[in-house]
Design a protein around this motif. Sequence first.
Motif, PDB file in Angstrom:
ATOM      1  N   ARG A 101       0.468  -0.978  -0.267  1.00 40.05           N
ATOM      2  CA  ARG A 101      -0.024   0.116  -0.178  1.00 40.05           C
ATOM      3  C   ARG A 101       1.186   1.358   0.389  1.00 40.05           C
ATOM      4  O   ARG A 101       0.301   2.315  -0.743  1.00 40.05           O
ATOM      5  N   PRO A 126      -6.285   4.351  -3.963  1.00 42.14           N
ATOM      6  CA  PRO A 126      -5.585   4.386  -2.880  1.00 42.14           C
ATOM      7  C   PRO A 126      -5.180   4.822  -1.894  1.00 42.14           C
ATOM      8  O   PRO A 126      -5.716   4.424  -0.732  1.00 42.14           O
ATOM      9  N   THR A 276      -6.956  -3.637  -7.076  1.00 40.65           N
ATOM     10  CA  THR A 276      -6.908  -3.631  -5.689  1.00 40.65           C
ATOM     11  C   THR A 276      -6.598  -4.682  -4.744  1.00 40.65           C
ATOM     12  O   THR A 276      -6.505  -4.421  -3.305  1.00 40.65           O
ATOM     13  N   TYR A 279      -3.365  -3.258  -2.216  1.00 38.72           N
ATOM     14  CA  TYR A 279      -4.419  -2.132  -1.509  1.00 38.72           C
ATOM     15  C   TYR A 279      -5.074  -2.418  -0.406  1.00 38.72           C
ATOM     16  O   TYR A 279      -4.846  -1.354   0.885  1.00 38.72           O
TER      17      TYR A 279
END
Length: 281
Positions: A101, A126, A276, A279
């Motif tokens: 992340r 994000p 995705t 994150y």
Amino acid sequence: MSDASQPTPHPHVDQGAPAAIEAVDLVKDYGTGDSEVHALRGVNIAFEQGRFTAIMGPSGSGKSTLMHTMSGLDKATSGHVLFQGHDLTGMGDKELTLLRRHGIGFIFQSFNLLPMFSARQNILMPLTLAGDKPDRAWFDLLVGTLGITDRLEHRPNELSGGQQQRVAIARALIGKPALVFADEPTGALDSVASAEVLGFLRNSVKELGQTVVMVTHDPMAASYADRAIVFSDGRIAADVDNPTAERMSELLMQERARATQAGGKVPLPPRKAQWTAGYQA
């Protein structure tokens, strides 16, 4: 922004630059027994900070497996991946999610933009998921350099393919990651849009100090990089500085011929690399 012509030769880059990420004796196997396939066979490689590196190879050669394994999106069978002082191969899913992340950006061929949100919202996603506030100066620099300032309130279906990919690049860079992995980022674009996207990736390295590792099948795309790696049968077959499209095309043809003579290829790994995953847990 670059035009569609081939880029000028790259200056020499210091080979002693510190590594952004490194694989040590990296092995990835799929299946068991007679169906076992060795996708990565003891790979040792370092990608230096502040460089643009392309990874090429025939379909199933292991190039995407390397990216997925080094980014922590897939588990290694053995070996180590060293990133920012951490060994990713020993980390759990939650630790990997947090590290990605804040440290790794992802760009994919299919853009993976969320259709219900505007370009601005997609770029900031994000940070939204992480609960972080954007650096407005950095945001303005990214969208201005990418030429999408006037498209920020448009949804993905109102943007061209090239504009969608530029939004995806801004999303990958918005958190100032130490490293960006790009998986066939120009695969869905025409030649003009491809040149623009590749030009920005190269400029993000040259002017913004970014580190980019790009998987591609296109020798012309690889010619934008400072360095190009050719994969074959789970191993590094060539490592070229300042690659040209002609040289990379020649090497790729050689490895395709060898793969054909060998009578098989490494199967493609499961497509886990949705944006995705970088994150969210």
